[in-house]
Design a protein around this motif. Structure first.
Motif, mmCIF file in Angstrom:
data_model
loop_
_atom_site.group_PDB
_atom_site.id
_atom_site.type_symbol
_atom_site.label_atom_id
_atom_site.label_comp_id
_atom_site.label_asym_id
_atom_site.label_seq_id
_atom_site.Cartn_x
_atom_site.Cartn_y
_atom_site.Cartn_z
ATOM 1 N N VAL A 119 19.912 -35.723 -6.651
ATOM 2 C CA VAL A 119 21.333 -36.079 -6.666
ATOM 3 C C VAL A 119 21.811 -36.284 -8.103
ATOM 4 O O VAL A 119 22.899 -35.844 -8.481
ATOM 5 C CB VAL A 119 21.589 -37.353 -5.818
ATOM 6 C CG1 VAL A 119 22.993 -37.895 -6.037
ATOM 7 C CG2 VAL A 119 21.369 -37.060 -4.344
ATOM 8 N N ALA A 120 20.992 -36.941 -8.927
ATOM 9 C CA ALA A 120 21.370 -37.207 -10.315
ATOM 10 C C ALA A 120 21.451 -35.930 -11.136
ATOM 11 O O ALA A 120 22.236 -35.838 -12.077
ATOM 12 C CB ALA A 120 20.379 -38.179 -10.954
ATOM 13 N N GLU A 121 20.653 -34.941 -10.796
ATOM 14 C CA GLU A 121 20.613 -33.707 -11.583
ATOM 15 C C GLU A 121 21.628 -32.660 -11.152
ATOM 16 O O GLU A 121 22.097 -31.883 -11.968
ATOM 17 C CB GLU A 121 19.209 -33.093 -11.504
ATOM 18 C CG GLU A 121 19.095 -31.831 -12.319
ATOM 19 C CD GLU A 121 17.686 -31.494 -12.696
ATOM 20 O OE1 GLU A 121 17.436 -30.304 -12.881
ATOM 21 O OE2 GLU A 121 16.852 -32.396 -12.827
ATOM 22 N N CYS A 122 21.965 -32.629 -9.881
ATOM 23 C CA CYS A 122 22.743 -31.502 -9.363
ATOM 24 C C CYS A 122 23.977 -31.943 -8.590
ATOM 25 O O CYS A 122 23.862 -32.685 -7.616
ATOM 26 C CB CYS A 122 21.831 -30.663 -8.466
ATOM 27 S SG CYS A 122 22.656 -29.254 -7.714
ATOM 28 N N PRO A 123 25.165 -31.456 -8.980
ATOM 29 C CA PRO A 123 26.383 -31.832 -8.271
ATOM 30 C C PRO A 123 26.467 -31.232 -6.871
ATOM 31 O O PRO A 123 27.296 -31.655 -6.069
ATOM 32 C CB PRO A 123 27.500 -31.300 -9.169
ATOM 33 C CG PRO A 123 26.883 -30.189 -9.923
ATOM 34 C CD PRO A 123 25.440 -30.578 -10.122
ATOM 35 N N GLY A 124 25.612 -30.267 -6.560
ATOM 36 C CA GLY A 124 25.627 -29.657 -5.237
ATOM 37 C C GLY A 124 24.733 -30.343 -4.226
ATOM 38 O O GLY A 124 24.772 -30.031 -3.046
ATOM 39 N N VAL A 125 23.924 -31.304 -4.684
ATOM 40 C CA VAL A 125 23.032 -32.019 -3.777
ATOM 41 C C VAL A 125 23.806 -33.143 -3.104
ATOM 42 O O VAL A 125 24.479 -33.931 -3.764
ATOM 43 C CB VAL A 125 21.805 -32.576 -4.525
ATOM 44 C CG1 VAL A 125 20.987 -33.489 -3.621
ATOM 45 C CG2 VAL A 125 20.942 -31.436 -5.042
ATOM 46 N N ILE A 126 23.684 -33.199 -1.791
ATOM 47 C CA ILE A 126 24.398 -34.210 -1.025
ATOM 48 C C ILE A 126 23.376 -34.998 -0.221
ATOM 49 O O ILE A 126 22.704 -34.463 0.657
ATOM 50 C CB ILE A 126 25.449 -33.574 -0.106
ATOM 51 C CG1 ILE A 126 26.444 -32.800 -0.975
ATOM 52 C CG2 ILE A 126 26.135 -34.631 0.735
ATOM 53 C CD1 ILE A 126 27.373 -31.916 -0.213
#
Length: 135
Positions: A119-126
């Motif tokens: 989540v911290a690395e990728c804006p697409g992770v939900i």
């Protein structure tokens, strides 16, 4: 009603919205040093996407690590970026030919046990309705 584009994988506690790649700026292509493994078939596809022959591509863009090949990185301050990352466009210069390792991001074993890092690395992770960082 618009069909959801969220991707999921069994055993992963999060979903991924690939449309976030359009505005993210390459979070997965920059950061800590690491290896981006490529197969012979992927080398051929990458070379073709760049308009190069495989030997030239390999000499300019790959490093040998043991018996495998990885895409080289370039140092950018305290971070490293994949050599194929285009900082001006904020994305992969060969997106359609990117290796399987890149295509499978963020569904890596590492993130299966560390969903908060994904989540911290990728804006697409939900994760539980919580998207990653904004671009």
């Amino acid at each position: 009603m618009k069909k959801s584009t969220l991707l999921t994988q069994p055993g992963y506690p999060f979903a991924f919205d690939p449309s976030a790649c359009d505005t993210c700026g390459g979070h997965c292509c920059n950061g800590e040093s690491g290896n981006i493994w490529v197969t012979r078939r992927e080398m051929e596809a990458l070379a073709e996407a760049l308009g190069m022959d495989v030997p030239s591509f390999a000499e300019e863009s790959l490093k040998k690590v043991g018996y495998r090949y990885s895409i080289r990185e370039r140092c950018e301050g305290q971070n490293y970026a994949c050599l194929l990352f285009d900082g001006k466009k904020g994305g992969c210069s060969v997106y359609d030919a990117r290796p399987a390792q890149c295509r499978s991001f963020p569904f890596w074993d590492y993130f299966r046990e560390r969903p908060d890092e994904a989540v911290a690395e990728c804006p697409g992770v939900i994760l539980d309705g919580r998207p990653g960082p904004s671009a």
